[in-house]
Design a protein around this motif. Structure first.
Motif, PDB file in Angstrom:
ATOM      1  N   GLN A 112       0.848  -1.192   0.000  1.00  0.00           N
ATOM      2  CA  GLN A 112       0.000   0.000   0.000  1.00  0.00           C
ATOM      3  C   GLN A 112       0.888   1.249   0.000  1.00  0.00           C
ATOM      4  O   GLN A 112       1.974   1.255   0.593  1.00  0.00           O
ATOM      5  N   PRO A 113       0.424   2.327  -0.655  1.00  0.00           N
ATOM      6  CA  PRO A 113       1.239   3.547  -0.739  1.00  0.00           C
ATOM      7  C   PRO A 113       1.539   4.172   0.623  1.00  0.00           C
ATOM      8  O   PRO A 113       2.528   4.878   0.780  1.00  0.00           O
ATOM      9  N   GLU A 114       0.653   3.932   1.581  1.00  0.00           N
ATOM     10  CA  GLU A 114       0.861   4.421   2.944  1.00  0.00           C
ATOM     11  C   GLU A 114       0.418   3.305   3.880  1.00  0.00           C
ATOM     12  O   GLU A 114      -0.625   2.701   3.676  1.00  0.00           O
ATOM     13  N   ILE A 115       1.199   3.067   4.914  1.00  0.00           N
ATOM     14  CA  ILE A 115       0.842   2.033   5.887  1.00  0.00           C
ATOM     15  C   ILE A 115       0.243   2.700   7.131  1.00  0.00           C
ATOM     16  O   ILE A 115       0.358   3.913   7.319  1.00  0.00           O
ATOM     17  N   ARG A 116      -0.396   1.898   7.949  1.00  0.00           N
ATOM     18  CA  ARG A 116      -1.124   2.402   9.122  1.00  0.00           C
ATOM     19  C   ARG A 116      -0.239   3.263  10.023  1.00  0.00           C
ATOM     20  O   ARG A 116      -0.650   4.337  10.468  1.00  0.00           O
ATOM     21  N   ARG A 117       0.947   2.798  10.287  1.00  0.00           N
ATOM     22  CA  ARG A 117       1.862   3.529  11.166  1.00  0.00           C
ATOM     23  C   ARG A 117       2.100   4.954  10.649  1.00  0.00           C
ATOM     24  O   ARG A 117       2.116   5.906  11.423  1.00  0.00           O
ATOM     25  N   HIS A 118       2.235   5.117   9.336  1.00  0.00           N
ATOM     26  CA  HIS A 118       2.475   6.447   8.757  1.00  0.00           C
ATOM     27  C   HIS A 118       1.224   7.321   8.821  1.00  0.00           C
ATOM     28  O   HIS A 118       1.317   8.523   9.077  1.00  0.00           O
ATOM     29  N   THR A 119       0.062   6.718   8.594  1.00  0.00           N
ATOM     30  CA  THR A 119      -1.195   7.469   8.703  1.00  0.00           C
ATOM     31  C   THR A 119      -1.363   8.014  10.117  1.00  0.00           C
ATOM     32  O   THR A 119      -1.656   9.201  10.312  1.00  0.00           O
ATOM     33  N   LEU A 120      -1.188   7.152  11.101  1.00  0.00           N
ATOM     34  CA  LEU A 120      -1.361   7.583  12.494  1.00  0.00           C
ATOM     35  C   LEU A 120      -0.339   8.642  12.871  1.00  0.00           C
ATOM     36  O   LEU A 120      -0.660   9.591  13.602  1.00  0.00           O
ATOM     37  N   ASN A 121       0.859   8.535  12.343  1.00  0.00           N
ATOM     38  CA  ASN A 121       1.886   9.538  12.612  1.00  0.00           C
ATOM     39  C   ASN A 121       1.459  10.908  12.068  1.00  0.00           C
ATOM     40  O   ASN A 121       1.571  11.914  12.766  1.00  0.00           O
ATOM     41  N   ARG A 122       0.950  10.951  10.848  1.00  0.00           N
ATOM     42  CA  ARG A 122       0.567  12.262  10.313  1.00  0.00           C
ATOM     43  C   ARG A 122      -0.652  12.837  11.028  1.00  0.00           C
ATOM     44  O   ARG A 122      -0.784  14.061  11.178  1.00  0.00           O
ATOM     45  N   ILE A 123      -1.540  11.969  11.532  1.00  0.00           N
ATOM     46  CA  ILE A 123      -2.662  12.459  12.335  1.00  0.00           C
ATOM     47  C   ILE A 123      -2.145  13.080  13.638  1.00  0.00           C
ATOM     48  O   ILE A 123      -2.606  14.141  14.055  1.00  0.00           O
ATOM     49  N   HIS A 124      -1.180  12.443  14.285  1.00  0.00           N
ATOM     50  CA  HIS A 124      -0.609  13.011  15.521  1.00  0.00           C
ATOM     51  C   HIS A 124       0.090  14.335  15.245  1.00  0.00           C
ATOM     52  O   HIS A 124      -0.012  15.271  16.057  1.00  0.00           O
ATOM     53  N   VAL A 125       0.785  14.453  14.131  1.00  0.00           N
ATOM     54  CA  VAL A 125       1.431  15.723  13.770  1.00  0.00           C
ATOM     55  C   VAL A 125       0.371  16.814  13.614  1.00  0.00           C
ATOM     56  O   VAL A 125       0.521  17.928  14.129  1.00  0.00           O
ATOM     57  N   LEU A 126      -0.724  16.500  12.918  1.00  0.00           N
ATOM     58  CA  LEU A 126      -1.819  17.457  12.749  1.00  0.00           C
ATOM     59  C   LEU A 126      -2.409  17.851  14.099  1.00  0.00           C
ATOM     60  O   LEU A 126      -2.596  19.037  14.383  1.00  0.00           O
ATOM     61  N   MET A 127      -2.683  16.869  14.940  1.00  0.00           N
ATOM     62  CA  MET A 127      -3.295  17.157  16.234  1.00  0.00           C
ATOM     63  C   MET A 127      -2.375  17.985  17.126  1.00  0.00           C
ATOM     64  O   MET A 127      -2.842  18.874  17.843  1.00  0.00           O
ATOM     65  N   ASN A 128      -1.093  17.721  17.086  1.00  0.00           N
ATOM     66  CA  ASN A 128      -0.150  18.539  17.863  1.00  0.00           C
ATOM     67  C   ASN A 128      -0.215  19.995  17.414  1.00  0.00           C
ATOM     68  O   ASN A 128      -0.228  20.908  18.248  1.00  0.00           O
ATOM     69  N   ARG A 129      -0.281  20.206  16.124  1.00  0.00           N
ATOM     70  CA  ARG A 129      -0.356  21.568  15.585  1.00  0.00           C
ATOM     71  C   ARG A 129      -1.660  22.240  16.014  1.00  0.00           C
ATOM     72  O   ARG A 129      -1.665  23.384  16.480  1.00  0.00           O
ATOM     73  N   ILE A 130      -2.769  21.516  15.882  1.00  0.00           N
ATOM     74  CA  ILE A 130      -4.083  22.067  16.230  1.00  0.00           C
ATOM     75  C   ILE A 130      -4.162  22.389  17.721  1.00  0.00           C
ATOM     76  O   ILE A 130      -4.648  23.449  18.117  1.00  0.00           O
ATOM     77  N   GLU A 131      -3.671  21.484  18.556  1.00  0.00           N
ATOM     78  CA  GLU A 131      -3.765  21.704  20.002  1.00  0.00           C
ATOM     79  C   GLU A 131      -2.861  22.838  20.477  1.00  0.00           C
ATOM     80  O   GLU A 131      -3.165  23.488  21.475  1.00  0.00           O
ATOM     81  N   GLU A 132      -1.783  23.123  19.761  1.00  0.00           N
ATOM     82  CA  GLU A 132      -0.950  24.267  20.111  1.00  0.00           C
ATOM     83  C   GLU A 132      -1.685  25.575  19.860  1.00  0.00           C
ATOM     84  O   GLU A 132      -1.503  26.544  20.587  1.00  0.00           O
TER      85      GLU A 132
END
Length: 179
Positions: A112-132
């Motif tokens: 797959q072009p993106e695996i689960r671990r990478h998807t969850l990582n980018r969601i955490h990056v987004l959430m860190n930005r939003i919560e700041e």
């Protein structure tokens, strides 16, 4: 702090019942470049930040809403891509292509072009930005991506509708007290 998730408007595309692996890949690309079917949705919040994905259907939905607020476009919200789970000239049912592709994603199989671990990582990056930022947020994004995002929202202490499927154009609110 409130986070509103809005799944993009319905895409003007009809999936065939069966595909070969090559046909399925082409169909996914065509879906990604197809236009949306406009819907009537009201969203009256003005003191909010808006995030959209880089995919056309997310931006087209934002434009159709007619909200006069700048939207931050980011790949952190892009739909989880899906690829054929196998190379074959056999015509297989479309649901099989989708389910097996998502199963490979879940199992972190690199076909797959993106695996689960990478998807969850980018969601955490987004959430860190939003919560700041500590502001109310509207995210215009995608169904499968939202199914993963809502799990992380729950783990981070947000309350809201944790259903597994969001309709096109539907807006769902998540709230975190003291956040």
């Amino acid at each position: 702090m409130n986070i509103y998730l809005m799944r993009h408007f319905k895409v003007d595309f009809e999936w065939e019942k069966t595909y070969t692996s090559t046909e399925f890949k082409l169909a996914c690309n065509k879906y990604d470049s197809s236009k949306i079917i406009r819907q009537n949705v009201e969203f009256n919040h003005r003191d909010i930040q808006i995030y959209i994905s880089e995919l056309t259907r997310s931006e087209s939905t934002y434009i159709a809403l007619g909200i006069n607020i700048y939207a931050y476009k980011t790949g952190l919200i892009n739909e989880v891509p899906i690829a054929p789970f196998s190379e074959t000239n056999l015509k297989l049912p479309t649901p099989l292509w989708k389910v097996m592709g998502r199963l490979q994603w879940f199992l972190n199989i690199k076909r797959q072009p993106e695996i689960r671990r990478h998807t969850l990582n980018r969601i955490h990056v987004l959430m860190n930005r939003i919560e700041e930022e500590k502001k109310d947020i509207l995210i215009i994004g995608h169904g499968f991506y939202f199914s993963q995002l809502k799990r992380i929202l729950k783990k981070r202490g947000y309350s809201g509708n944790g259903k597994s499927y969001y309709k096109n154009g539907e807006i769902v609110k998540f709230h975190k007290a003291n956040g």
